[in-house]
Design a protein around this motif. Sequence first.
Motif, short mmCIF file in Angstrom:
data_model
loop_
_atom_site.label_atom_id
_atom_site.label_comp_id
_atom_site.label_asym_id
_atom_site.label_seq_id
_atom_site.Cartn_x
_atom_site.Cartn_y
_atom_site.Cartn_z
N THR A 1 0.81 -1.22 0.00
CA THR A 1 0.00 0.00 0.00
C THR A 1 0.84 1.26 0.00
OG1 THR A 1 -0.12 0.09 2.43
CG2 THR A 1 -1.80 -1.22 1.28
N GLY A 2 2.12 1.14 0.37
CA GLY A 2 2.96 2.32 0.51
C GLY A 2 3.06 2.82 1.93
N ASN A 3 2.22 2.29 2.82
CA ASN A 3 2.31 2.67 4.24
C ASN A 3 3.52 1.99 4.88
OD1 ASN A 3 -0.07 4.17 4.07
ND2 ASN A 3 -1.33 2.38 4.54
N GLU A 4 4.27 2.73 5.69
CA GLU A 4 5.46 2.21 6.36
C GLU A 4 5.50 2.70 7.80
OE1 GLU A 4 8.64 1.90 2.63
OE2 GLU A 4 8.90 3.42 4.20
N TRP A 5 6.07 1.86 8.66
CA TRP A 5 6.26 2.22 10.07
C TRP A 5 7.64 1.78 10.52
CZ3 TRP A 5 1.94 0.00 8.00
CH2 TRP A 5 0.74 0.70 8.12
N GLU A 6 8.23 2.56 11.43
CA GLU A 6 9.51 2.17 12.01
C GLU A 6 9.32 1.02 12.99
OE1 GLU A 6 11.24 5.58 13.90
OE2 GLU A 6 12.37 6.13 12.11
N LEU A 7 10.34 0.17 13.09
CA LEU A 7 10.36 -0.83 14.15
C LEU A 7 10.90 -0.16 15.40
CD1 LEU A 7 11.76 -3.85 12.13
CD2 LEU A 7 9.64 -3.86 13.42
N GLU A 8 10.09 -0.15 16.45
CA GLU A 8 10.46 0.57 17.66
C GLU A 8 11.78 0.09 18.23
OE1 GLU A 8 10.63 3.15 20.73
OE2 GLU A 8 9.25 3.21 19.00
N GLU A 9 12.00 -1.25 18.20
CA GLU A 9 13.23 -1.75 18.80
C GLU A 9 14.48 -1.40 18.00
OE1 GLU A 9 11.37 -5.55 16.93
OE2 GLU A 9 10.74 -3.54 17.54
N LEU A 10 14.29 -0.97 16.74
CA LEU A 10 15.43 -0.61 15.90
C LEU A 10 15.50 0.89 15.63
CD1 LEU A 10 15.24 -3.53 13.29
CD2 LEU A 10 16.55 -3.42 15.42
N LYS A 11 14.77 1.64 16.41
CA LYS A 11 14.70 3.09 16.18
C LYS A 11 16.07 3.74 16.24
CE LYS A 11 12.43 7.23 18.03
NZ LYS A 11 11.47 7.74 19.06
N TYR A 12 16.86 3.41 17.26
CA TYR A 12 18.17 4.05 17.42
C TYR A 12 19.23 3.39 16.55
CZ TYR A 12 15.87 6.32 21.32
OH TYR A 12 14.99 7.04 22.07
N ALA A 13 19.08 2.10 16.28
CA ALA A 13 20.02 1.41 15.40
C ALA A 13 19.98 2.00 14.00
CB ALA A 13 19.70 -0.07 15.36
N SER A 14 18.82 2.54 13.61
CA SER A 14 18.67 3.07 12.25
C SER A 14 19.55 4.28 11.99
CB SER A 14 17.20 3.43 12.00
OG SER A 14 16.78 4.48 12.86
N ALA A 15 20.09 4.88 13.05
CA ALA A 15 20.99 6.03 12.87
C ALA A 15 22.34 5.59 12.32
CB ALA A 15 21.17 6.76 14.20
N TYR A 16 22.66 4.29 12.39
CA TYR A 16 23.98 3.81 12.00
C TYR A 16 23.95 2.78 10.87
CZ TYR A 16 24.82 5.81 16.60
OH TYR A 16 24.86 6.66 17.68
N THR A 17 22.81 2.18 10.63
CA THR A 17 22.74 1.13 9.62
C THR A 17 21.32 1.02 9.07
OG1 THR A 17 23.27 -1.20 9.18
CG2 THR A 17 22.17 -0.70 11.26
N ALA A 18 21.20 0.37 7.94
CA ALA A 18 19.87 0.14 7.35
C ALA A 18 19.13 -0.91 8.17
CB ALA A 18 20.00 -0.31 5.91
N VAL A 19 17.88 -0.61 8.51
CA VAL A 19 17.09 -1.54 9.32
C VAL A 19 15.76 -1.80 8.60
CG1 VAL A 19 18.12 -0.67 11.45
CG2 VAL A 19 15.95 0.29 10.65
N PRO A 20 15.16 -2.94 8.89
CA PRO A 20 13.85 -3.22 8.27
C PRO A 20 12.79 -2.24 8.77
CG PRO A 20 14.83 -5.22 9.18
CD PRO A 20 15.64 -4.08 9.70
N LYS A 21 11.82 -2.02 7.93
CA LYS A 21 10.63 -1.25 8.30
C LYS A 21 9.41 -2.15 8.15
CE LYS A 21 12.35 3.32 6.93
NZ LYS A 21 12.09 4.51 6.07
N VAL A 22 8.34 -1.76 8.82
CA VAL A 22 7.09 -2.49 8.68
C VAL A 22 6.34 -1.93 7.49
CG1 VAL A 22 4.88 -3.05 9.75
CG2 VAL A 22 6.95 -3.02 11.14
#
Length: 377
Positions: free
Chosen positions: A181-202
């Motif tokens: 659908t194009g809707n995306e959400w951050e994974l809460e447990e990877l919120k801070y990790a995303s500042a340093y590396t690519a992380v999955p999104k919902v």
Amino acid sequence: MAGYKKRKFPFFLVGYLVFLLVLISFWAYVLRYVQESLLTYEAAQPEHTVEMLARELEEGNVEMYLSFPHTENEFEQADLVKQDYLSFLSGKEIQVEKSADSYDAQNPIYNLYADNKKVASVKLKETASEPLMFILTVQEWEIAEVSPVLEISSQEILIRVPDNCTVEINDKEADPAKYLTGNEWELEELKYASAYTAVPKVVEYKVTGLMEKPKIRIYNNLGQELAYTLEGNLAEYDGFPETPIEGEAEELAQAALENAVNYSNFFSKDLPGSNQSVEPIKYMFPEGSEFLELAENYRRHDMWMYSDHREPSFAGQKVSDFVWYSDTLFSCNVYFEKTMVLTKTGEVRTVITNDTYYYADFGGQWKIVDMRAVVGE
């Protein structure tokens, strides 16, 4: 020959008997004609045509009379409606009843029922008629139209999963290009990790036009199946599965334990060189890590307050809850008890580490991109 009288032929009696015989034969003919006419009339009743159709449907012979809509999605069989219809009729006797809305004698309408449930409406058409016995009419019929009574539902389902997972619906993979659908959400447990590396999104899949509740399976990039919760029309994954700590995971878990011990020893001044700089722990973190900044700030302003003690001992070391988020990102929980004896007072102090560490791969080197204390245990 005297006294002999000639007897007369009994014309009247013979005539009467002949008359009776003719009369009896006539009425026998009339009765047989009436009987045959009534049988013909009965056999020509439209109910019989519909009853023959009902027997055909009981045998599963529906193609000649009925048409069914096809499913509008790629995850269900095209003839699912037909198969459900046949499944319901299987083993059931079909009853025929003239519709209360049937007013046209040349085009009567009948309803078919199975288990007191209406399954079809039948419309007949008169093709010929012939007078019979002056007061009756013998008609010939053909089936003009048969309309099945179908319970067709059209439902949609939303499926929210990490973007590196695949979704299967009824054993067929859903194409992200078609169904996201194009809707995306951050994974809460990877919120801070995303500042340093690519992380999955919902991300969110949307599938419409489903006639039945689908079977959903979700797999991550390692082929592990993810559990999910279905509420209403929303299926949402329940988190990433734990991985057995063996093979590569065992090696990474051991390295994570050693790093956690070294990190703890840095703050207690038990790691060589910790008084001079953060260099002893720099290898654990990516360039620009906030954790290195915090460690340097602690070294400059607070480390001097840490009580002198003998060399610490460790107990209860354990690594658990190993989770892969992608090929280049994992987390694990590290637990140990660190016991120190203060040199001045002899007091025994035990510090417990119970943290979740998040590691990312930087060119073959695994570095900490986040750490969180485990609370509630």
